[in-house]
Structures are given as structure tokens and as C-alpha cells.
Scaffold this active site. Structure first.
Site, PDB file in Angstrom:
ATOM      1  CB  SER A  21      -1.034  -0.169   0.749  1.00 43.86           C
ATOM      2  OG  SER A  21      -2.074  -0.951   0.872  1.00 43.86           O
ATOM      3  CE  LYS A  70      -9.612  -5.184   4.987  1.00 46.55           C
ATOM      4  NZ  LYS A  70      -9.959  -6.279   3.334  1.00 46.55           N
ATOM      5  CG  ASP A 106     -11.074  -5.176   0.261  1.00 47.55           C
ATOM      6  OD1 ASP A 106      -9.929  -5.154  -0.959  1.00 47.55           O
ATOM      7  OD2 ASP A 106     -10.926  -6.475   1.015  1.00 47.55           O
ATOM      8  N   GLY A 128     -14.012 -20.377   1.003  1.00 47.91           N
ATOM      9  CA  GLY A 128     -14.069 -19.866   2.038  1.00 47.91           C
ATOM     10  C   GLY A 128     -14.646 -18.799   2.002  1.00 47.91           C
ATOM     11  N   GLY A 130     -14.415 -15.993   4.708  1.00 52.09           N
ATOM     12  CA  GLY A 130     -14.360 -14.699   5.401  1.00 52.09           C
ATOM     13  C   GLY A 130     -14.613 -12.887   5.038  1.00 52.09           C
ATOM     14  N   GLY A 131     -13.452 -12.688   5.285  1.00 50.87           N
ATOM     15  CA  GLY A 131     -13.476 -11.221   4.888  1.00 50.87           C
ATOM     16  C   GLY A 131     -14.042 -10.522   2.566  1.00 50.87           C
TER      17      GLY A 131
HETATM   18  P1  NAP Z   1     -10.153 -14.485   6.137  1.00 49.63           P
HETATM   19  O1  NAP Z   1     -11.269 -12.884   6.923  1.00 49.63           O
HETATM   20  O2  NAP Z   1     -10.094 -14.130   7.669  1.00 49.63           O
HETATM   21  O3  NAP Z   1     -10.894 -15.621   5.652  1.00 49.63           O
HETATM   22  C1  NAP Z   1     -10.484 -16.325   5.289  1.00 49.63           C
HETATM   23  C2  NAP Z   1     -11.069 -17.526   5.357  1.00 49.63           C
HETATM   24  O4  NAP Z   1     -10.094 -18.819   4.385  1.00 49.63           O
HETATM   25  C3  NAP Z   1     -11.903 -18.514   6.208  1.00 49.63           C
HETATM   26  O5  NAP Z   1     -13.359 -18.633   5.701  1.00 49.63           O
HETATM   27  C4  NAP Z   1     -11.175 -18.675   6.249  1.00 49.63           C
HETATM   28  O6  NAP Z   1     -11.726 -20.090   7.236  1.00 49.63           O
HETATM   29  C5  NAP Z   1     -10.500 -19.360   5.524  1.00 49.63           C
HETATM   30  N1  NAP Z   1      -9.248 -20.223   5.618  1.00 49.63           N
HETATM   31  C6  NAP Z   1      -8.148 -20.254   6.417  1.00 49.63           C
HETATM   32  N2  NAP Z   1      -7.521 -20.904   6.562  1.00 49.63           N
HETATM   33  C7  NAP Z   1      -7.591 -22.217   5.597  1.00 49.63           C
HETATM   34  C8  NAP Z   1      -7.568 -23.339   5.428  1.00 49.63           C
HETATM   35  N3  NAP Z   1      -5.970 -23.522   5.578  1.00 49.63           N
HETATM   36  N4  NAP Z   1      -8.026 -24.338   4.336  1.00 49.63           N
HETATM   37  C9  NAP Z   1      -9.069 -24.150   4.437  1.00 49.63           C
HETATM   38  N5  NAP Z   1      -9.582 -22.373   4.604  1.00 49.63           N
HETATM   39  C10 NAP Z   1      -8.978 -21.621   5.611  1.00 49.63           C
HETATM   40  O7  NAP Z   1      -9.028 -13.508   5.210  1.00 49.63           O
HETATM   41  P2  NAP Z   1     -10.002 -12.708   4.061  1.00 49.63           P
HETATM   42  O8  NAP Z   1      -9.604 -10.932   4.462  1.00 49.63           O
HETATM   43  O9  NAP Z   1     -10.670 -13.101   3.673  1.00 49.63           O
HETATM   44  O10 NAP Z   1      -8.539 -12.982   2.831  1.00 49.63           O
HETATM   45  C11 NAP Z   1      -8.812 -14.240   2.252  1.00 49.63           C
HETATM   46  C12 NAP Z   1      -7.284 -14.156   1.079  1.00 49.63           C
HETATM   47  O11 NAP Z   1      -8.021 -13.179   0.046  1.00 49.63           O
HETATM   48  C13 NAP Z   1      -5.812 -14.104   1.673  1.00 49.63           C
HETATM   49  O12 NAP Z   1      -4.716 -14.706   0.981  1.00 49.63           O
HETATM   50  C14 NAP Z   1      -6.382 -12.558   1.464  1.00 49.63           C
HETATM   51  O13 NAP Z   1      -4.730 -12.511   1.649  1.00 49.63           O
HETATM   52  C15 NAP Z   1      -6.725 -12.298   0.024  1.00 49.63           C
HETATM   53  N6  NAP Z   1      -7.119 -10.881  -0.604  1.00 49.63           N
HETATM   54  C16 NAP Z   1      -6.632 -10.558  -2.065  1.00 49.63           C
HETATM   55  C17 NAP Z   1      -7.320  -8.932  -1.648  1.00 49.63           C
HETATM   56  C18 NAP Z   1      -6.525  -8.417  -3.170  1.00 49.63           C
HETATM   57  O14 NAP Z   1      -6.671  -7.140  -3.213  1.00 49.63           O
HETATM   58  N7  NAP Z   1      -6.373  -9.441  -4.073  1.00 49.63           N
HETATM   59  C19 NAP Z   1      -8.054  -8.360  -0.904  1.00 49.63           C
HETATM   60  C20 NAP Z   1      -8.824  -9.142   0.583  1.00 49.63           C
HETATM   61  C21 NAP Z   1      -8.104 -10.220   0.444  1.00 49.63           C
HETATM   62  P3  NAP Z   1     -12.211 -19.919   8.837  1.00 49.63           P
HETATM   63  O15 NAP Z   1     -12.432 -18.895   9.527  1.00 49.63           O
HETATM   64  O16 NAP Z   1     -12.158 -21.351   9.718  1.00 49.63           O
HETATM   65  O17 NAP Z   1     -10.386 -19.860   9.915  1.00 49.63           O
END
Ligand code: NAP
Length: 287
Positions: A21, A70, A106, A128, A130-131
Site C-alpha cells: 500500500s 476491518k 474491496d 472460503g 471470510g472478509g
Molecule cells: P479472512 O477473513 O481471514 O478469511 C479467510 C477464509 O479462508 C476464512 O473462511 C477461513 O476459514 C478460510 N481459511 C483460512 N485458512 C484455511 C485453510 N487452511 N483451509 C481452509 N480454509 C481456510 O481473510 P480474507 O481477508 O478474507 O482474505 C482471504 C485471502 O484473500 C487472503 O489471501 C488475502 O490476502 C486475499 N485478499 C486479497 C485481496 C486483493 O486485493 N487481492 C483483498 C482481500 C483479501 P476460518 O474462518 O475457518 O479460518
């Protein structure tokens, strides 16, 4: 901007590690001809309240928010954009007069990053819940997806997501180890990885072992941008599927945040050059 406002922009999160960023927003400030510095500001959860008091006291003009703040930041704000309210998460703070508001770019960043050739009435499977998955499913829903399937290891989280965001959209919610996932893959036009699995350059997200069942015309989108080619994308490439990583989403959400603060939207090419892509995001095979 008033004379008492420091030209200080930044990212609140913890831990922050290496974040792209500052490079993107510093380049955007220079492009816009604005003074200012954008800094990574690591803030542990117990100091978020104090950090937000600082944002108000100094009337900092533009802040981003990332994990784990967040949702936790919302009580410290005067209001939310409809997007942030619907998603229950904020990644951008901005001022509207004297009100400090929260937005979620996002959603717009993901939407803008989608390949123009991707039809709107697709069937999507998202790994997944999550956020990021919330932003992705809301965007795909609004873009006109025919069905949105969810494969997530946390059933409560997935059920909440469907109840809050997908009531009018057909789709199945299951665990990634459910054998029925293969049948959903076979009917999917687009597979999206919204888990962090693959950042280690070794692991496939749970469920993705069934990749061979996707139609030959399918797209695979991994939200991860570092590494540039995760094992999921490498496997999809090898199958000849169309692939996209998360870099464009990262650039698009940053451009949308900068526009919120300044009214000016920097070109994606400028931000792409600022992060040094693809040099800083080598494919797994190069690491
Ligand atoms: P988050 O809120 O922590 O959500 C992650 C999700 O993945 C949750 O559902 C989590 O389940 C699941 N998960 C984590 N580890 C796992 C595993 N070993 N096996 C199965 N499921 C698993 O994270 P997020 O903010 O959504 O981000 C997710 C990904 O998107 C990250 O890699 C992040 O860098 C990427 N992202 C990219 C951008 C972009 O601009 N390109 C923007 C936002 C996010 P649990 O709740 O059970 O842990």
C-alpha cells in the site's frame, strides 16, 4: 485541506509485514501533485481505540484499514457507506465534512478487476467465507451471477454469509471435503479462491483437488497476489484454464480508496509500476 491537517496517510493493521500500500499510494500522491506521506502503521488490537483518537485529533485525510481491524474499527466511525454496511467491514476511512466515514473498496476493486470477457450470468464456486469472500460474493451477486456456491470449512461463517448476502441467489453451501463439491465444480464457470491457502507456494486450498472436474472453458481466480502464481493457478494453467491472480484487485481497491480521499482516480498502470509487478510477486517456481 486545513493548515492544521498533517499530510499523513496510512494503513492500520497488525501485523503488517510487507505491504504494497505505501508504494501504491505514495506514487498516486506524486501523480496527483499532492503533498503527503503514506505510512504502514502497525496497531495491535488493544491500541486501536487510541489510534482512532489520533486519526480524529489530527484529522488524517486518508486511512486504510486491514486485518484484524476491518470490523473492529466500525464503532469508532460516524457512519458507513452502503457497501461497508452491507459487508460489515471497512477498508477505507474518509472525511465527509466533519464526519469520519468507513467504506469498503474491496467490493468495487474485485468487480473492476474481473476480466471483461467473463459473462455476467455465470455459476461461481467460492472457496472460503471470510472478509474477502463477502466482498466477492456480493460483487458476483450484483453482477448477475446465476448461482453462487460456497465451500468453506467454517459452516457457521458460511451460513451467515449466505443468510446476509445471498438470500435471493441460488447456490449450495458445503464443506470443502464434501464429495458433492465435485458436481458443483463440474457446473461452475468460475472458481474463486478466497482463502489464504497457497501463499506458502505449496498448498492447494481444500476442495481444489477437484479442479480437474471444472469445465475446460472455466476461469480460475485466486485472490492471492503474492506469489503471483499459486499452486492453484499453476494447476489451472497446466489444464489450460483461464487464470487471474489478486494483483488487479489490489490495484483497483487502492485506486478506489485514493479516489475517495482526493476525488482523483490514479491509473492502474501507475500503481502496477509502483509495486514493481511482476518482480515482487514471483511465481512459486521462482521462489
Ligand atoms: P479472512 O477473513 O481471514 O478469511 C479467510 C477464509 O479462508 C476464512 O473462511 C477461513 O476459514 C478460510 N481459511 C483460512 N485458512 C484455511 C485453510 N487452511 N483451509 C481452509 N480454509 C481456510 O481473510 P480474507 O481477508 O478474507 O482474505 C482471504 C485471502 O484473500 C487472503 O489471501 C488475502 O490476502 C486475499 N485478499 C486479497 C485481496 C486483493 O486485493 N487481492 C483483498 C482481500 C483479501 P476460518 O474462518 O475457518 O479460518
Amino acid at each position: 485541506m486545513s493548515a492544521t491537517t498533517p499530510d499523513l496517510y496510512g494503513l492500520l493493521g497488525y501485523p503488517l509485514g510487507h505491504t504494497l500500500s505505501p508504494a501504491m499510494h505514495q506514487a498516486a500522491l506524486a501523480w496527483a501533485g499532492l503533498p503527503g506521506t503514506y505510512m504502514a502503521m502497525p496497531v495491535p488490537p488493544e491500541r486501536l481505540e487510541g489510534a482512532m483518537a489520533g486519526v480524529r485529533a489530527w484529522r488524517l485525510p486518508g486511512m486504510n484499514v486491514t486485518v484484524p481491524h476491518k470490523t473492529a474499527v466500525i464503532p469508532f466511525l460516524d457512519g458507513l457507506t452502503p457497501q461497508a454496511r452491507a459487508l460489515g467491514a471497512v477498508n477505507t476511512l474518509f472525511w465527509d465534512g466533519d464526519r469520519l466515514l468507513g467504506d469498503n473498496t474491496d467490493y468495487a476493486g474485485f468487480l473492476e478487476s474481473l476480466p471483461p470477457a467473463l459473462p455476467s450470468d455465470v455459476t461461481v464456486t467460492v472457496l472460503g467465507a471470510g472478509g474477502a469472500a463477502r466482498a466477492v460474493v456480493a460483487a458476483m451477486r450484483d453482477r448477475g451471477a446465476r448461482a453462487i456456491h460456497l465451500a468453506a470449512r467454517n459452516p457457521d461463517q458460511a451460513a451467515r454469509l449466505r443468510a446476509e448476502l445471498l438470500t435471493g441467489t441460488p447456490g449450495t453451501t458445503l464443506s470443502p471435503d464434501d464429495p458433492a463439491l465435485g458436481a458443483l465444480f463440474a457446473r461452475s464457470d468460475l472458481l474463486i479462491n478466497a482463502t489464504p491457502v497457497g501463499m506458502d507456494c505449496r498448498s492447494l486450498p481444500p476442495g481444489a483437488e477437484q479442479l480437474a472436474l471444472l469445465p475446460a472453458t472455466a476461469w480460475v481466480y485466486d485472490l492471492i497476489y503474492n506469489p503471483a502464481e499459486t499452486p492453484l493457478l499453476a494447476t489451472a494453467h497446466a489444464r489450460g484454464l483461464r487464470c487471474q491472480n489478486g494483483l488487479d484487485m489490489l490495484l483497483c481497491q487502492a485506486a478506489a480508496a485514493f479516489e475517495r480521499w482526493t476525488g482523483r482516480k490514479p491509473p492502474l498502470s501507475l500503481l502496477r509500476e509502483a509495486v514493481g509487478a511482476p518482480e515482487r510477486t514471483p511465481p512459486c517456481s521462482a521462489s
